[in-house]
Design an enzyme around this catalytic site. Structure first.
Site, PDB file in Angstrom:
ATOM      1  CG  PHE A 133     -30.126 -13.276 -28.424  1.00  0.00           C
ATOM      2  CD1 PHE A 133     -29.924 -12.814 -29.714  1.00  0.00           C
ATOM      3  CD2 PHE A 133     -30.018 -12.375 -27.381  1.00  0.00           C
ATOM      4  CE1 PHE A 133     -29.626 -11.475 -29.963  1.00  0.00           C
ATOM      5  CE2 PHE A 133     -29.724 -11.039 -27.616  1.00  0.00           C
ATOM      6  CZ  PHE A 133     -29.524 -10.586 -28.914  1.00  0.00           C
ATOM      7  CG  ASP A 209     -35.747 -15.644 -26.041  1.00  0.00           C
ATOM      8  OD1 ASP A 209     -36.695 -15.064 -26.605  1.00  0.00           O
ATOM      9  OD2 ASP A 209     -34.664 -15.081 -25.786  1.00  0.00           O
ATOM     10  CE1 TYR A 234     -36.168  -5.894 -29.132  1.00  0.00           C
ATOM     11  CE2 TYR A 234     -36.817  -5.218 -26.916  1.00  0.00           C
ATOM     12  CZ  TYR A 234     -35.945  -5.889 -27.760  1.00  0.00           C
ATOM     13  OH  TYR A 234     -34.856  -6.534 -27.226  1.00  0.00           O
ATOM     14  CE  LYS A 235     -36.102  -9.673 -30.836  1.00  0.00           C
ATOM     15  NZ  LYS A 235     -34.959  -9.026 -31.460  1.00  0.00           N
ATOM     16  NE  ARG A 384     -31.256 -10.884 -37.720  1.00  0.00           N
ATOM     17  CZ  ARG A 384     -31.584 -10.699 -36.456  1.00  0.00           C
ATOM     18  NH1 ARG A 384     -31.763 -11.733 -35.664  1.00  0.00           N
ATOM     19  NH2 ARG A 384     -31.767  -9.501 -35.956  1.00  0.00           N
TER      20      ARG A 384
HETATM   21  C1  LIG Z   1     -33.880 -13.989 -28.973  1.00  0.00           C
HETATM   22  C2  LIG Z   1     -33.606 -12.788 -28.133  1.00  0.00           C
HETATM   23  N1  LIG Z   1     -33.626 -12.908 -26.805  1.00  0.00           N
HETATM   24  C3  LIG Z   1     -33.374 -11.854 -26.004  1.00  0.00           C
HETATM   25  C4  LIG Z   1     -33.071 -10.615 -26.532  1.00  0.00           C
HETATM   26  C5  LIG Z   1     -32.706  -9.492 -25.609  1.00  0.00           C
HETATM   27  O1  LIG Z   1     -33.778  -8.779 -25.216  1.00  0.00           O
HETATM   28  P1  LIG Z   1     -33.604  -7.538 -24.212  1.00  0.00           P
HETATM   29  O2  LIG Z   1     -32.437  -6.733 -24.686  1.00  0.00           O
HETATM   30  O3  LIG Z   1     -34.878  -6.786 -24.406  1.00  0.00           O
HETATM   31  O4  LIG Z   1     -33.401  -8.053 -22.856  1.00  0.00           O
HETATM   32  C6  LIG Z   1     -33.055 -10.444 -27.914  1.00  0.00           C
HETATM   33  C7  LIG Z   1     -32.752  -9.123 -28.488  1.00  0.00           C
HETATM   34  O5  LIG Z   1     -32.732  -8.904 -29.666  1.00  0.00           O
HETATM   35  C8  LIG Z   1     -33.318 -11.559 -28.726  1.00  0.00           C
HETATM   36  O6  LIG Z   1     -33.286 -11.463 -30.058  1.00  0.00           O
END
Ligand SMILES: Cc1ncc(COP(=O)(O)O)c(C=O)c1O
Length: 424
Positions: A133, A209, A234-235, A384
């Protein structure tokens, strides 16, 4: 536009039967679903609202904040991030005291990656891949720069984790390997133990992650020997918009690592108000400042749903749903120019299915605006579909595919060629 239910189209009867046989069917009633026509397949971005979360928010606002005021810090708020961490532990395959809820995923990644670099002095390499990400890559890149290290981004084919490339890139100069467990675009899912072993053989630490896998892909950090991990709540944990993230540090590493944000919630005696920083022992040292209690407390509802359903049942349904969806995509959408952009092997897939199409962006807009289907779009050409086994049904998947077919056949998407949106 015809919104279905498309009972005559191939695959409907199979979906209806799978719903009838679904051992988790009752869990859908635990969620606030106000629009029965809406097919929500975006639980991998923002999960639905658990009804129990609304009761928790009432309790926290009306009774705890409203009546008990600051006394609530001593009546549960002060340790809530630890309690929810412990509640989450079985879902992570972790022990109590190995996880907390704290800050955002980006901030947690920064804290743990920085701590890992500090624990491997002299090593000058961080390894990740191009499926990770972007926030992770930005954080790792910034850290590499401030530590005088190099970030090596191993190239993939865009879908599958580049295991051989990682194996070649990881060497005795590598301090840290950091990857997404389930990658955000294709849904490819690494075998945690395999990559962890490659990193450990080279003497590097590993930081996962798990934002797109936690709550939907079985995880066993302790048996896979994972060092560090972070993830969103939150997912698939349905914690609510912007709910704070979790972080995991293996118990025998905790006191060897330093939180780079040396703030008062990680202090051994925060209420002594001394001016010298002294980290507390254990997982609490990775925390920073005052928790957003209104966002933290409702996470317990979504986590409890996952515990009640059980990860084995959740994974079994997720696999069956994504397999069903891919069969439907092959039958109905492939002839319209769609391609599968996720691994075909269910063992390599998380719980979302990505499909690509040159008109993916206008098609996504038409699905949302005209067809009552909410997936999400990932540039340049990915749609997606996030499958959340606790509240999605097989007939919803069937409906989503049929509505997508009708959007393209009717040309409804051509109205959205110039559509703009900030959040996609
Ligand atoms: C795989 C992944 N890592 C990190 C994040 C970012 O998280 P945050 O904005 O809560 O720091 C996301 C956000 O969608 C994500 O999908």
């Amino acid at each position: 536009m015809d919104l279905g239910p498309f009972t005559d189209s191939p695959g409907f009867d199979e979906a209806a039967q799978l719903d009838t046989d679904d051992a988790l069917a009752g869990f859908r009633d635990r969620y606030v679903i106000t629009d029965a026509d809406l097919v929500y397949l975006d639980g991998n971005s923002l999960g639905r609202l658990p009804s129990r979360a609304t009761q928790i928010v009432d309790e926290v606002t009306i009774n705890q904040w409203g009546e008990r005021l600051i006394r609530s810090w001593n009546e549960g708020w002060w340790t809530l991030h630890l309690e929810i961490g412990d509640q989450l532990a079985p879902i992570l395959g972790a022990l109590p005291g190995e996880a907390i809820v704290s800050d955002s995923t980006s901030v947690n990644l920064y804290k743990l990656a920085n701590a890992a670099l500090g624990a491997r002095p002299g090593r000058k390499k961080i390894v990740t891949d191009d499926l990770n990400f972007p926030t992770d890559v930005y954080v790792l890149d910034g850290l590499a720069e401030s530590h005088g290290a190099d970030l090596v981004v191993v190239e993939s084919d865009g879908v599958t984790g580049p295991i051989d490339g990682l194996r070649s890139a990881i060497d005795d100069d590598t301090a840290l390997v950091s990857l997404s467990h389930t990658v955000f675009k294709s849904g490819y899912t690494y075998d945690l133990a395999t990559v962890t072993e490659i990193a450990h053989d080279a003497g590097a630490l590993v930081l996962w992650d798990c934002s797109h896998s936690v709550g939907v892909v079985p995880i066993d950090f302790d048996s896979a020997g994972i060092d560090l991990a972070v993830g969103c709540t939150y997912k698939y944990l349905n914690g609510g918009p912007g709910s704070p993230a979790w972080l995991y540090v293996r118990s025998n590493l905790q006191d060897k690592l330093t939180n780079p944000i040396t703030a008062w919630w990680g202090h051994a005696e925060p209420f002594e108000f001394g001016l010298d920083y002294e980290p507390v022992g254990g997982i609490r040292r990775f925390h920073t400042g005052t928790m957003p209690i209104l966002s933290l407390a409702p996470i317990a509802a979504g986590v409890q749903d996952v515990l009640d359903a059980g990860m084995d049942q959740i994974r079994a349904k997720s696999e069956a749903m994504s397999e069903y969806m891919i069969r439907q995509v092959d039958t109905h959408l492939k002839p319209l120019g769609f391609e599968l952009a996720s691994p075909r092997d269910v063992g390599q897939r998380g719980s979302h299915v990505s499909i690509s199409h040159e008109m993916a962006w206008p098609i996504t807009r038409a699905l949302v605006e005209r067809a009552q289907v909410i997936p999400d779009f990932r540039t340049p050409d990915n749609i997606r579909f996030g499958i959340a086994p606790l509240y999605n049904t097989f007939t919803e998947v069937h409906t989503a595919v049929q509505r997508t077919k009708r959007v393209v056949e009717s040309g409804a998407h051509t109205r959205y060629l110039d559509a703009e949106a900030t959040v996609t």
